[in-house]
Every structure is written in C-alpha cells, then in structure tokens.
Design a protein around this motif. Structure first.
Motif, PDB file in Angstrom:
ATOM      1  N   VAL A   1      -3.910  12.450  -1.825  1.00  0.00           N
ATOM      2  CA  VAL A   1      -3.855  11.092  -1.281  1.00  0.00           C
ATOM      3  C   VAL A   1      -4.401  10.161  -2.346  1.00  0.00           C
ATOM      4  O   VAL A   1      -5.398  10.464  -3.010  1.00  0.00           O
ATOM      5  CB  VAL A   1      -4.686  10.969   0.014  1.00  0.00           C
ATOM      6  CG1 VAL A   1      -4.694   9.527   0.509  1.00  0.00           C
ATOM      7  CG2 VAL A   1      -4.140  11.896   1.092  1.00  0.00           C
ATOM      8  N   THR A   2      -3.748   8.993  -2.507  1.00  0.00           N
ATOM      9  CA  THR A   2      -4.200   8.024  -3.496  1.00  0.00           C
ATOM     10  C   THR A   2      -3.990   6.612  -2.977  1.00  0.00           C
ATOM     11  O   THR A   2      -3.037   6.353  -2.226  1.00  0.00           O
ATOM     12  CB  THR A   2      -3.461   8.197  -4.835  1.00  0.00           C
ATOM     13  OG1 THR A   2      -3.949   7.239  -5.776  1.00  0.00           O
ATOM     14  CG2 THR A   2      -1.961   8.003  -4.665  1.00  0.00           C
ATOM     15  N   THR A   3      -4.856   5.721  -3.389  1.00  0.00           N
ATOM     16  CA  THR A   3      -4.671   4.293  -3.102  1.00  0.00           C
ATOM     17  C   THR A   3      -4.154   3.555  -4.330  1.00  0.00           C
ATOM     18  O   THR A   3      -3.810   2.384  -4.233  1.00  0.00           O
ATOM     19  CB  THR A   3      -6.006   3.654  -2.662  1.00  0.00           C
ATOM     20  OG1 THR A   3      -6.973   3.852  -3.698  1.00  0.00           O
ATOM     21  CG2 THR A   3      -6.493   4.271  -1.365  1.00  0.00           C
TER      22      THR A   3
ATOM     23  N   THR B   1       6.610  11.719  -3.782  1.00  0.00           N
ATOM     24  CA  THR B   1       5.920  10.748  -2.938  1.00  0.00           C
ATOM     25  C   THR B   1       6.962   9.853  -2.284  1.00  0.00           C
ATOM     26  O   THR B   1       8.166  10.114  -2.378  1.00  0.00           O
ATOM     27  CB  THR B   1       4.887   9.935  -3.758  1.00  0.00           C
ATOM     28  OG1 THR B   1       4.097   9.143  -2.868  1.00  0.00           O
ATOM     29  CG2 THR B   1       5.573   9.033  -4.773  1.00  0.00           C
TER      30      THR B   1
ATOM     31  N   PRO C   1       4.367   3.907   1.165  1.00  0.00           N
ATOM     32  CA  PRO C   1       2.923   3.911   1.451  1.00  0.00           C
ATOM     33  C   PRO C   1       2.673   3.785   2.948  1.00  0.00           C
ATOM     34  O   PRO C   1       3.480   3.243   3.698  1.00  0.00           O
ATOM     35  CB  PRO C   1       2.430   2.674   0.705  1.00  0.00           C
ATOM     36  CG  PRO C   1       3.615   1.747   0.692  1.00  0.00           C
ATOM     37  CD  PRO C   1       4.831   2.628   0.580  1.00  0.00           C
TER      38      PRO C   1
ATOM     39  N   GLN D   1      -0.418   2.238   5.119  1.00  0.00           N
ATOM     40  CA  GLN D   1      -1.694   1.510   5.108  1.00  0.00           C
ATOM     41  C   GLN D   1      -2.331   1.563   3.710  1.00  0.00           C
ATOM     42  O   GLN D   1      -3.512   1.872   3.554  1.00  0.00           O
ATOM     43  CB  GLN D   1      -2.645   2.082   6.165  1.00  0.00           C
ATOM     44  CG  GLN D   1      -2.111   1.949   7.583  1.00  0.00           C
ATOM     45  CD  GLN D   1      -3.055   2.529   8.620  1.00  0.00           C
ATOM     46  OE1 GLN D   1      -3.933   3.316   8.290  1.00  0.00           O
ATOM     47  NE2 GLN D   1      -2.877   2.136   9.870  1.00  0.00           N
ATOM     48  N   ASP D   2      -1.496   1.258   2.710  1.00  0.00           N
ATOM     49  CA  ASP D   2      -1.941   1.193   1.317  1.00  0.00           C
ATOM     50  C   ASP D   2      -2.384   2.540   0.760  1.00  0.00           C
ATOM     51  O   ASP D   2      -3.077   2.588  -0.268  1.00  0.00           O
ATOM     52  CB  ASP D   2      -3.069   0.170   1.153  1.00  0.00           C
ATOM     53  CG  ASP D   2      -2.618  -1.250   1.476  1.00  0.00           C
ATOM     54  OD1 ASP D   2      -1.451  -1.558   1.167  1.00  0.00           O
ATOM     55  OD2 ASP D   2      -3.410  -2.011   2.050  1.00  0.00           O
ATOM     56  N   HIS D   3      -2.003   3.618   1.407  1.00  0.00           N
ATOM     57  CA  HIS D   3      -2.269   4.960   0.890  1.00  0.00           C
ATOM     58  C   HIS D   3      -0.937   5.668   0.647  1.00  0.00           C
ATOM     59  O   HIS D   3       0.018   5.488   1.401  1.00  0.00           O
ATOM     60  CB  HIS D   3      -3.110   5.780   1.884  1.00  0.00           C
ATOM     61  CG  HIS D   3      -4.528   5.339   2.002  1.00  0.00           C
ATOM     62  ND1 HIS D   3      -4.893   4.168   2.628  1.00  0.00           N
ATOM     63  CD2 HIS D   3      -5.680   5.916   1.570  1.00  0.00           C
ATOM     64  CE1 HIS D   3      -6.216   4.029   2.582  1.00  0.00           C
ATOM     65  NE2 HIS D   3      -6.719   5.084   1.950  1.00  0.00           N
ATOM     66  N   TRP D   4      -0.907   6.454  -0.399  1.00  0.00           N
ATOM     67  CA  TRP D   4       0.281   7.252  -0.681  1.00  0.00           C
ATOM     68  C   TRP D   4      -0.045   8.731  -0.528  1.00  0.00           C
ATOM     69  O   TRP D   4      -1.090   9.204  -1.023  1.00  0.00           O
ATOM     70  CB  TRP D   4       0.785   7.008  -2.104  1.00  0.00           C
ATOM     71  CG  TRP D   4       1.629   5.793  -2.258  1.00  0.00           C
ATOM     72  CD1 TRP D   4       2.992   5.720  -2.201  1.00  0.00           C
ATOM     73  CD2 TRP D   4       1.182   4.460  -2.502  1.00  0.00           C
ATOM     74  NE1 TRP D   4       3.413   4.427  -2.386  1.00  0.00           N
ATOM     75  CE2 TRP D   4       2.309   3.628  -2.579  1.00  0.00           C
ATOM     76  CE3 TRP D   4      -0.082   3.885  -2.660  1.00  0.00           C
ATOM     77  CZ2 TRP D   4       2.235   2.271  -2.807  1.00  0.00           C
ATOM     78  CZ3 TRP D   4      -0.171   2.528  -2.891  1.00  0.00           C
ATOM     79  CH2 TRP D   4       0.984   1.732  -2.963  1.00  0.00           C
ATOM     80  N   SER D   5       0.829   9.435   0.134  1.00  0.00           N
ATOM     81  CA  SER D   5       0.756  10.892   0.171  1.00  0.00           C
ATOM     82  C   SER D   5       1.569  11.428  -1.000  1.00  0.00           C
ATOM     83  O   SER D   5       2.731  11.044  -1.193  1.00  0.00           O
ATOM     84  CB  SER D   5       1.312  11.418   1.491  1.00  0.00           C
ATOM     85  OG  SER D   5       1.388  12.821   1.484  1.00  0.00           O
TER      86      SER D   5
ATOM     87  N   GLY E   1      -5.572  12.741  -7.856  1.00  0.00           N
ATOM     88  CA  GLY E   1      -5.752  12.036  -6.592  1.00  0.00           C
ATOM     89  C   GLY E   1      -6.785  12.776  -5.773  1.00  0.00           C
ATOM     90  O   GLY E   1      -7.411  13.724  -6.250  1.00  0.00           O
TER      91      GLY E   1
END
Length: 622
Positions: free
Chosen positions: A384-386, A412, A415, A417-421, A447
């Motif tokens: 997970v990364t922002t 990937t 996004p 909520q501003d997070h990427w899986s 990440g």
C-alpha cells in the motif's frame, strides 16, 4: 419435409393438460417444431406465448420450440401491450441457458399452413427449406402430421429448426467440409455459449470450426477463402487481450483440440507443442524432466498466440522471451499448403512468425528448446502506498538493479481514498530460500507491505494457479480497451506522468513488466520482435477508448514501441509503433510472399499492399 405443430393454449385445453400433452406427443413422434401462437389470446386462458414456451421447455426434452417475439423498438415501461426490451433480452438469454439450442424467436424461421392442409400442400410449402407448422387441436391431428413426415422423410437434418434459425447470413453452412462437421459449432448449437466469447471479449461468431489436425486446418482455411467477405478469427485457448479470436457474424478457426505435448530429443531438450495447449499444461508436462519454458505470467494462456507474439514472462530476465526458444514451427498457409519454417527452411517466414505470427498462417505445431529449471522462488506481495509516483520510481530502480535471475511485475490501478494497492508478482530462478529473500527484500520496501506469500516451487507450481477452462468455455463480454508500450527506462518524469494517469481514475489496471537480462542478449534484428532494449513493458486498461487515449497520450513521449499482445487499438498506424520502418517493410515483403490476398487480416493487419507511413509521435526508430 420437416413438419411441426402450432398451438393456441386458449383452444388446446387447460394449462396442466391438453396443449402440453400435444407438445410432448409431437416430440415423441419425431416432429421438428412446436410453435406457440403469438396472436392475442382469446377465451379464459390468456397465456403469454413466451411464458408458454418456457413452460414447454421444462416439459419436453429436445424438440425445437418457437414463439415470435414482438418488435421492442418502441418499448416502454408504460405500455403494457409492448414487451420491454431489457426484459425480453434477459428472458431470452436465460432460456438459452436453460434450454440451449431449442428456442426460435423469429417467425421467418417457419411457414404456417392452414389447419388440415393436405400432404401435397405441405410438401409445396416446405420447398423453401423451412419447417412447416400446422395448427392442431387433438392427438389425432398430431398423429396425422407424424405419418406425413415419416412418409416424406429421407435423412433427418443434422441440426434442428431452432439451430438453423440462428444461422448467420453469408455463410454456406451446407458446404462445411465433411472433416469439420462433427466438431463445428453454430449459433443454435447447445455448445455455442462455450465457444462464442473469449477470456475478455464477448462475441457472436456465425460459425466456429474446430480442426484437430493440420489437414483439417487446411480444410477450414479453404472454407474461409470462400467466405473472404467475413471476419476471420484464429483461436488457441482464447485468452488474448488484443487478438480477435472471436467476432460477430464471422468465422473462427479454433485450434484448441490440437494440444499435444511431446518430447522429441531429451539430450537437446527439444519438445513439440500444439497451439491449443495451455502453459499450465506445458509446465506440468515439462516438470518431470526438470525443464521449463518461460510463458507470460498466467498458466491459462494458450501456446499459439503467445508463441507467435513474444512471450514476456516471469522467467524473462533469466531465460529470455518464449520466442527465443522457438526452433521450428509448422503452419498452414492461406492457400492451404502445409509448411515448416526454421533457421534453414523458409528462414524469412521463421523470422516473421517470431513477433508477428498472426499475419502469416495458422501454426499447427511448435518445436522449442526448453531450459533446465529447478525450484524457483515465487512471490506475491501486496503493498500500500500514498505516493504512487515514488513507488513506481523505486520499483523501476529496484527492478533495473536486480540480478538477472529475478523478474518482477508490478500491478496497480485506481486509487482508493488517496491510497494505491500495489501487487508484485515475481520469480527468482534460484532454489535457495536465503537467496530468494535477499532478491525480494528490496521490492518489499517500495511501499508498506500488507501481504506476502513467497514459496519455493517448481515453475509448474507458478503456472498451476490458473483455472482450467472446461466445456463451458470462456464468458467474456464487451470489448476490452487496452494500451501497451515499451519503456526504455523508468525515469522520475515517467513515474510522475504515470501517477497523473492513475489519478484520473480512467485506468483500472496498470502493469509494468520488467525486461532486460536475457531478453536483451538477442539481437534486435534476429526476429520480428525488435524491442530488445526495453527495460519495461507497460499496459493500461480502461473502460472507454477515447477516455483512455486522453490520459495515455501524454505518456507517449516516454515510449519506444508497443507490444501488440496487449494493445486493442488495431488502427494501421499502431503498426508503426510496434515495428520500426525497416522491420515493417520486411514484414510486408514476407506477407506478399505467403498471404498476398490478405486472408489473415483481422488482428493487427500487415497489409501487403500498404505504403510505408510516418511513425507516430513518441516512437523512435530502432
């Protein structure tokens, strides 16, 4: 002469009696069709014809059933007299599943005679080749028709009236070669749903031919030449993103039955593989010998499409592309001739097939020299990364610095909520767990690590997770929209632009496949796959072609070519991205030699008569 009956439930007895028994009797006596009268019901019964056909489908086993569907062009939820389009469509689809190959909805598929028509009158009406239905009201009426049908019958048609009613215009079904009739599938056949679509794409071909030998492939192509006005799809396992292995109203030549795997020379590790085998099957067959052949990242993919396009897989950096191991291929050409192509025999065709094979013939067998591969480390990491730009940049650096025994792909999408899986799929071609952990640790740090699964397994274990496709086939729908490119280097500038693309929400699937290593060891002119210097292959998938182009085009300045296997934009100018001018010109020369009439034109068509075009923006000549 084919005869059937027409029923009006209002006249043929109660719902739980008379008219159902007449339908059963018609089936028992070998009549061809039962039609439920679609005129407005009179009397106390008032049975809707479509509902009646559904009921009869459950009360009978095999007889064709007909009810003419009213025109839904002006349908409205407020008009009780006009069927509502979506309801009718769903009802028909449902009944096709429950009673496959038995339902006729077009009144033009039969001829209605008058009640009590004579045998001579019925014979005259049947001269057009359609079944003739006669209104009946008693068992005696049905018995009379059965006697007339038996007296006139010669050979019972192979397909029912329901099946023939769904045949596509422009196809001479009566001329299907005898060698192919047993396995051919038409739109009205019970098995049609299992062959009409592929993994990602919905389709409705007019005919699917399923040859099992090279001779039968030649027969199928002869039939295709006589139908050159129709789309022609070639299918191995039906998984390809870009390939037109299905269509609407055209022909499909499905070589899935040609799936043999044979060891030719143990000392040389030479194997022969049929185009219809899947890479899961191939890896399982090679495993007992301690061998493997790099093959993309999913075991459900068929050999035929990947082995003629490239094969950028999880063993790529260690062992190269799939086509790098190809030593010979046997094909059936557009004119039906069977040929072998290798380094000595037809080297021009052998060069072209490795990278642009869909344009030159139907491959019927491949000969590969495979690798000795023991246990490998197979990794599936979830991060997970922002800061997706930083994560992409870190991945690019880490993948480029990794030893060549390590190949990792990044996936990937949109996004949340501003997070990427972020998912990382990787293979380390080494059996030592400590080495595997050492190779993968830098990737796990790009990440926040949320999930990890790393196992030591044979390569067959990597491919084994793919689902087997059974008799029900694929059930793709719609048209996939995908863009593809080769990236010489993953720079911070590319990472920022890719992050902007992902923030738009137009891309639900974004993948970076690491290249380099053994892939770059092969000369760029050795075969029709020229992109040996690429560091990554990039794929983006969206729901709308124009919307995807708007967010994809700003990235083109970073690219150098594209990979046709993951590109759905089949416009001719895409060929200028896929092949440098000199390579494309050479491919056209080969095309003129082996397919001058351009029979194989329905994928990324290398038109033998086209003139060279100026490369599109963002593409550099190699």
């Amino acid at each position: 002469m084919e005869l059937g009956i027409s029923l009006d439930p209002a006249e043929s007895g109660s719902v739980d009696g008379g008219w159902v028994e007449l339908a059963r009797l018609a089936e028992e006596r070998g009549l061809a069709l039962v039609v439920v009268d679609s005129s407005p019901a009179t009397g106390p019964v008032g049975v809707d014809p479509w509902t009646a056909v559904s009921w009869l489908a459950g009360k009978t086993d095999r007889i064709s059933l007909g009810a003419a569907l009213a025109d839904t062009g002006g349908s409205s939820q407020r008009d009780a007299t006009v069927p509502y389009r979506t309801v009718v469509t769903k009802a028909r689809e449902s009944l096709d599943v429950l009673a496959p190959g038995r339902i006729v909805t077009d009144a033009a598929a039969w001829v209605t005679a008058s009640r009590g028509a004579s045998g001579e009158e019925l014979a005259a009406l049947s001269e057009g080749g359609l079944p003739v239905v006669v209104p009946v009201g008693s068992a005696e009426d049905v018995e009379r028709l059965a006697d007339l049908a038996r007296a006139a019958r010669t050979a019972r048609p192979r397909r029912s009236p329901a099946a023939r009613a769904r045949r596509s215009p422009g196809i001479d079904y009566d001329a299907i070669p005898e060698s192919l009739t047993r396995h051919a599938v038409e739109p009205g056949d019970p098995g049609y749903r299992g062959v009409s679509s592929n993994y990602l794409r919905g389709g409705a071909p007019g005919l699917v031919l399923r040859p099992g030998t090279a001779e039968e492939v030649a027969d199928a192509l002869a039939f295709a030449r006589r139908h050159a006005h129709l789309p022609l799809g070639i299918r191995s396992a039906g998984h390809g993103v870009s390939g037109r292995s299905t269509n609407h109203g055209g022909l499909v030549v499905d070589v899935g039955r040609m799936n043999g795997i044979e060891v030719l020379d143990r000392a040389e590790r030479l194997v022969r593989i049929g185009p219809g085998a899947t890479w899961k099957q191939v890896s399982a067959a090679l495993h007992p010998h301690g061998w493997a052949l790099g093959s993309g990242d999913y075991g459900g993919v068929g050999v035929g499409g990947l082995a003629t396009a490239g094969g950028i897989g999880l063993l790529g950096r260690a062992h190269g592309l799939t086509i790098d191991h190809l030593r010979a291929v046997e094909l059936v050409l557009a004119d039906g001739s069977r040929v072998r192509a290798d380094a000595e025999e037809r080297p021009d065709l052998f060069w072209a097939v490795r990278g642009a094979g869909a344009n030159f013939g139907v491959a019927t067998t491949f000969e590969f020299q495979v690798d000795e591969v023991g246990e490998v480390g197979h990794a599936q990491l979830g991060l997970v990364t922002t800061d997706i730009a930083q994560t992409l940049s870190d991945f690019g650096r880490t993948a480029a610095e990794a030893p060549r025994d390590t190949t990792v792909f990044l996936i990937t999408g949109r996004p949340r909520q501003d997070h990427w899986s972020v998912q990382l799929l990787g293979v380390v071609d080494h059996p030592d767990p400590d080495v595997i952990v050492e190779r993968l640790t830098p990737f796990a740090q790009i990440g926040m690590l949320a999930r990890q699964q790393v196992v030591v397994t044979p390569y067959a274990g990597v491919m084994a997770s793919a689902a087997d496709v059974g008799p029900e086939g694929h059930h793709g729908f719609g048209e996939p929209v995908s863009r593809s490119a080769f990236l010489p280097k993953l720079t911070p500038e590319f990472a920022r632009d890719a992050a902007d693309l992902l923030r738009t929400g137009q891309v639900y699937f974004f993948e970076l496949r690491a290249m380099g290593g053994a892939i770059a060891d092969v000369s760029s002119d050795a075969m029709a796959f020229p992109h040996r210097g690429a560091a990554f292959q990039v794929t983006a998938m969206g729901a709308d072609s124009e919307a995807l182009d708007r967010v994809w085009d700003p990235l083109r300045k970073h690219f150098d070519g594209l990979y046709l296997s993951f590109e759905t934009d089949t416009r001719p100018e895409r060929l200028n991205d896929a092949f440098p001018p000199a390579v494309l010109q050479r491919l056209r020369e080969v095309k003129r030699r082996y397919d001058p009439d351009n029979l194989f034109r329905d994928n990324f068509n290398i038109d033998p008569d086209a003139h060279p075009q100026v490369p599109s923006a963002g593409t550099r000549e190699i």
